[in-house]
Each structure stands twice: as structure tokens, then as C-alpha cells.
Design an enzyme around this catalytic site. Structure first.
Site, PDB file in Angstrom:
ATOM      1  N   GLY A  37       0.753  -1.296   0.338  1.00  0.00           N
ATOM      2  CA  GLY A  37      -0.129  -0.228  -0.035  1.00  0.00           C
ATOM      3  C   GLY A  37       0.513   1.235   0.288  1.00  0.00           C
ATOM      4  O   GLY A  37       0.335   2.719   0.273  1.00  0.00           O
ATOM      5  N   ARG A  95     -11.424  23.299   4.580  1.00  0.00           N
ATOM      6  CA  ARG A  95     -12.963  23.632   6.402  1.00  0.00           C
ATOM      7  C   ARG A  95     -12.231  24.080   7.538  1.00  0.00           C
ATOM      8  O   ARG A  95     -13.043  24.465   7.933  1.00  0.00           O
ATOM      9  CB  ARG A  95     -13.883  22.980   5.713  1.00  0.00           C
ATOM     10  CG  ARG A  95     -14.170  23.647   3.570  1.00  0.00           C
ATOM     11  CD  ARG A  95     -15.796  22.651   4.069  1.00  0.00           C
ATOM     12  NE  ARG A  95     -15.669  20.988   3.619  1.00  0.00           N
ATOM     13  CZ  ARG A  95     -16.925  20.126   3.516  1.00  0.00           C
ATOM     14  NH1 ARG A  95     -17.953  20.307   3.094  1.00  0.00           N
ATOM     15  NH2 ARG A  95     -16.104  19.090   3.474  1.00  0.00           N
ATOM     16  N   ASP A 168     -24.630  30.087   2.937  1.00  0.00           N
ATOM     17  CA  ASP A 168     -24.396  30.054   4.295  1.00  0.00           C
ATOM     18  C   ASP A 168     -23.757  31.270   4.273  1.00  0.00           C
ATOM     19  O   ASP A 168     -23.683  32.311   3.108  1.00  0.00           O
ATOM     20  CB  ASP A 168     -23.365  29.299   5.007  1.00  0.00           C
ATOM     21  CG  ASP A 168     -22.100  28.473   3.908  1.00  0.00           C
ATOM     22  OD1 ASP A 168     -22.049  29.617   3.120  1.00  0.00           O
ATOM     23  OD2 ASP A 168     -21.633  27.640   3.892  1.00  0.00           O
ATOM     24  N   LYS A 191     -27.655  28.736   7.836  1.00  0.00           N
ATOM     25  CA  LYS A 191     -26.912  27.084   7.654  1.00  0.00           C
ATOM     26  C   LYS A 191     -26.871  27.353   9.574  1.00  0.00           C
ATOM     27  O   LYS A 191     -25.719  27.886   9.463  1.00  0.00           O
ATOM     28  CB  LYS A 191     -26.495  27.100   6.815  1.00  0.00           C
ATOM     29  CG  LYS A 191     -25.508  25.959   6.683  1.00  0.00           C
ATOM     30  CD  LYS A 191     -25.124  25.471   5.961  1.00  0.00           C
ATOM     31  CE  LYS A 191     -23.131  25.157   6.205  1.00  0.00           C
ATOM     32  NZ  LYS A 191     -22.059  24.661   4.813  1.00  0.00           N
ATOM     33  N   ARG A 193     -24.541  24.189  10.817  1.00  0.00           N
ATOM     34  CA  ARG A 193     -23.578  22.249  10.460  1.00  0.00           C
ATOM     35  C   ARG A 193     -24.315  21.088  11.548  1.00  0.00           C
ATOM     36  O   ARG A 193     -24.239  22.083  12.963  1.00  0.00           O
ATOM     37  CB  ARG A 193     -22.613  23.331  10.016  1.00  0.00           C
ATOM     38  CG  ARG A 193     -22.171  21.068   9.466  1.00  0.00           C
ATOM     39  CD  ARG A 193     -20.503  20.511   8.907  1.00  0.00           C
ATOM     40  NE  ARG A 193     -21.125  21.561   7.471  1.00  0.00           N
ATOM     41  CZ  ARG A 193     -21.490  20.971   6.122  1.00  0.00           C
ATOM     42  NH1 ARG A 193     -21.949  19.834   6.636  1.00  0.00           N
ATOM     43  NH2 ARG A 193     -21.492  21.444   5.114  1.00  0.00           N
ATOM     44  N   ASP A 217     -21.614  28.987  -4.230  1.00  0.00           N
ATOM     45  CA  ASP A 217     -20.509  28.242  -3.093  1.00  0.00           C
ATOM     46  C   ASP A 217     -19.463  28.193  -3.178  1.00  0.00           C
ATOM     47  O   ASP A 217     -19.066  27.896  -4.482  1.00  0.00           O
ATOM     48  CB  ASP A 217     -21.241  26.873  -2.142  1.00  0.00           C
ATOM     49  CG  ASP A 217     -21.214  27.194  -1.267  1.00  0.00           C
ATOM     50  OD1 ASP A 217     -20.288  27.954   0.044  1.00  0.00           O
ATOM     51  OD2 ASP A 217     -21.605  26.671  -0.317  1.00  0.00           O
ATOM     52  N   THR A 225     -25.796  20.925   2.472  1.00  0.00           N
ATOM     53  CA  THR A 225     -25.960  22.654   2.133  1.00  0.00           C
ATOM     54  C   THR A 225     -26.871  23.272   1.255  1.00  0.00           C
ATOM     55  O   THR A 225     -28.164  24.184   1.552  1.00  0.00           O
ATOM     56  CB  THR A 225     -24.782  22.790   1.856  1.00  0.00           C
ATOM     57  OG1 THR A 225     -23.704  22.585   2.955  1.00  0.00           O
ATOM     58  CG2 THR A 225     -24.114  25.244   2.091  1.00  0.00           C
TER      59      THR A 225
HETATM   60  C1  R5P Z   1     -19.088  25.688   4.035  1.00  0.00           C
HETATM   61  O1  R5P Z   1     -18.653  26.247   5.103  1.00  0.00           O
HETATM   62  C2  R5P Z   1     -19.120  24.805   2.156  1.00  0.00           C
HETATM   63  O2  R5P Z   1     -18.941  26.591   2.273  1.00  0.00           O
HETATM   64  C3  R5P Z   1     -19.654  24.035   1.730  1.00  0.00           C
HETATM   65  O3  R5P Z   1     -21.322  24.380   2.190  1.00  0.00           O
HETATM   66  C4  R5P Z   1     -19.663  23.041   2.620  1.00  0.00           C
HETATM   67  O4  R5P Z   1     -18.905  23.083   2.881  1.00  0.00           O
HETATM   68  C5  R5P Z   1     -20.424  22.517   1.389  1.00  0.00           C
HETATM   69  O5  R5P Z   1     -19.960  20.979   2.055  1.00  0.00           O
HETATM   70  P1  R5P Z   1     -21.701  20.249   1.350  1.00  0.00           P
HETATM   71  O6  R5P Z   1     -22.050  19.772   0.168  1.00  0.00           O
HETATM   72  O7  R5P Z   1     -21.093  18.557   1.913  1.00  0.00           O
HETATM   73  O8  R5P Z   1     -23.211  20.555   2.267  1.00  0.00           O
END
Ligand code: R5P
Length: 309
Positions: A37, A95, A168, A191, A193, A217, A225
Site C-alpha cells: 500500500g 474547511r 450560508d 445555516k 451544520r 458556494d 448545504t
Molecule cells: C461550508 O462552509 C462550505 O462553504 C460549503 O457550504 C460546504 O462545505 C458544502 O458541503 P456539503 O455539500 O457537504 O454541504
């Protein structure tokens, strides 16, 4: 001396396009696996005295693609490269630029710290999740902006009565800038999470009633999201068939099916990561010209040759 473009295994198509744009043949480099691996890297190109640019988005499996990039850099360094520059079209762990709870690592900083001066002279990245990440790198970083390229394609497909939406708070600057460019209204979905794949929408700021959402985004991962944002927008009277746009369309797991199920009409994305195929229209704008410009600029710039410690 002609720059050398080495293509990692994460996204060969992008690397080939960058090499074409720069006008060089991709460097010969074997990347394979040992039976246990481990990653086997062998540069078959004469790189002594040359600037070596390694194209590698650190996509899944993130640890593997990241380590592969470090191994290629070490191989180039040991073979006498003048400078080694990472072209990281997508930076995994971006992130994790802050800790949300005690007991968590600051993973973006840990990943950035692997780009050490002993391996790399410079990093080129595109649309990092947030500006503070720049400070996590101890070597010079070129932070490229792919939004103008996305915008030029989006402009051609903007629906009638569009509203530009940030799904968001993090993407609100991007949405504001695009709305101002097209003199369109803007809305923000607030939003929260809940987990890696689940988010909830608390409220929508801005009037979306009777308007077609164009949701922008920086990245799409699970699609959670965008699905949640679309549901919230519909509940506030927005028209269906949203257009979505993001720099990094990772689109993992069943995200494309989820986006199709909520009636997405079109996705506009870059090829910073291998673009997804989908049952709806996907427009891809390449970041290769951006990266190729960076290669030309760095290769011709003596200022970029910073002393190594
Ligand atoms: C979060 O702050 C990012 O800007 C995106 O909104 C997010 O990472 C998207 O991830 P997902 O598609 O899993 O919601």
C-alpha cells in the site's frame, strides 16, 4: 530553463491541460503502489536546475493524495530541482480552519504545515475556503481567484428573474459581489451544520419570492448545504429549478442524486477537481489557464526565488 510540470495521480486531466497551456510535455514520473500500500514515486525526467511544478488537488483519499504530493516534491528536490512549487487546485482540510469544539485539531493548519520549506518553495492554491488559511502556510502562497471565470460562464446561463443566493454566511461575500456585478437581488440562507453531512437552515434573509435561485458556494461536498438551502428557498416562495455554482465540485457519495432530486437545473463548476457527471446540465470552466499563468509568472520571476533556510 524550461519549467517542468509533474502530474500527480489525483487529477491527470487538469495536469495535462496545464502542461499544454504552458507549452511543455508533462514530465515523466511513475506513481504506483507497493504491494503493502505504500506509494512508489520515481521521476524519470531530468529536473536538475529546473523549476518543478507539481499539479495535485488533495482530494479523497486526502491523506494519500497529500502524501503523494510530498513524495514527488522530495524526489524533485533530491534530483536537484531549482525550485519546487505545488499547484494545489483544491486544498483538502481547508474547511477545518477553526476548531468548533474543544478536543479537535486545527486540521487546516496541520495540513498547511506539511508544505515545508525543505520540500517546497511556493504553493499555488485556488479559492481556499477562507482567507485565514493563508496564514497557516510558512512558505509563500499564491491564492488564485476562480470566481471571475465561474462568473463568465454563469452570466451566459443566468435565468430570468434570478436571485443570487449564498447558502450560508461563509459564501455571502461571493454572492454579494456577483449580485452587484449583475445588479440582481441577493439572499442569504442562515445555516447551522449538525454533522459532516447534515445541515439545517434557520432563516432566509432577502426576498426570494417569485425568483429563480442561483446558489453560489465555494464547494459542494455531500450536497447537504445546497439541498437544505433549496428547500428553505422554496418554502420562502422561490421558484424551483435552481442553478448552482461552485469552484470545487467534489460531489461525494450520492450528492448528485440528491441535487437531481431537488430539481437542480444546472451546475456551473471549475475543474479544480475532476468534475462530476450528472443527469442535469453541467458546465465546466477550466482553471488550467489560471494555473498556467501562475507557472509562467513564477518561472519568469526572479523575485519568486526566495532563499531556503
Ligand atoms: C461550508 O462552509 C462550505 O462553504 C460549503 O457550504 C460546504 O462545505 C458544502 O458541503 P456539503 O455539500 O457537504 O454541504
Amino acid at each position: 530553463m524550461e519549467p517542468c510540470v509533474v502530474i500527480g495521480s489525483a487529477h491527470r486531466a487538469l495536469g495535462e491541460q496545464v502542461a499544454r497551456e504552458v507549452g511543455v510535455a508533462p514530465a515523466r514520473c511513475t506513481i504506483a503502489r507497493f504491494p503493502d500500500g505504500e506509494i512508489h514515486v520515481e521521476l524519470g525526467e531530468h529536473v536538475a536546475g529546473r523549476d518543478v511544478f507539481v499539479v495535485q488537488p488533495t482530494i479523497a483519499p486526502v491523506g494519500e493524495t497529500l502524501l503523494e504530493l510530498l513524495l514527488v516534491a522530495d524526489a524533485a528536490r533530491r534530483a536537484g530541482a531549482a525550485r519546487v512549487i505545488a499547484l494545489v487546485s483544491y486544498f483538502g482540510y481547508a474547511r477545518a480552519d477553526r476548531r468548533t469544539r474543544a478536543g479537535q485539531p486545527l486540521a487546516a493548519r496541520v495540513a498547511a504545515a506539511l508544505f515545508e520549506r525543505t520540500l517546497f518553495d511556493r504553493v499555488v492554491a485556488i479559492d481556499l475556503h477562507s482567507a485565514p488559511i493563508e496564514g497557516f502556510f510558512s512558505i509563500p502562497l499564491e491564492h488564485l481567484d476562480a470566481v471571475p471565470r465561474l462568473a463568465s460562464v454563469l452570466e451566459e446561463v443566468l435565468p430570468e428573474r434570478a436571485v443570487i443566493v449564498s447558502p450560508d454566511l461563509g459564501a455571502s461575500k461571493r454572492a454579494d459581489a456577483l449580485a452587484a456585478r449583475w445588479r440582481l437581488p441577493v439572499a442569504i440562507v442562515h445555516k447551522t451544520r449538525v454533522s459532516g453531512s447534515d445541515v439545517i437552515a434557520r432563516e432566509v434573509t432577502g426576498d426570494v419570492s417569485g425568483r429563480r435561485p442561483v446558489i453560489v458556494d465555494d464547494m459542494i461536498s455531500t450536497g447537504g448545504t445546497l439541498v437544505t438551502a433549496t428547500e428553505a428557498l422554496l418554502a420562502h416562495g422561490a421558484l424551483d429549478r435552481p442553478v448552482i455554482a461552485a469552484t470545487h465540485a467534489l460531489c461525494v457519495g450520492d450528492s448528485i442524486a440528491k441535487l437531481a432530486a431537488i430539481g437542480v437545473e444546472r451546475l456551473v463548476a471549475t475543474d479544480s477537481v475532476p468534475p462530476p457527471s450528472a443527469p442535469f446540465d453541467v458546465r465546466v470552466v477550466s482553471v488550467a489557464p489560471l494555473l498556467a499563468d501562475a507557472v509562467r509568472h513564477i518561472a519568469s520571476s526572479r523575485d519568486a526565488a526566495l532563499p531556503r533556510s
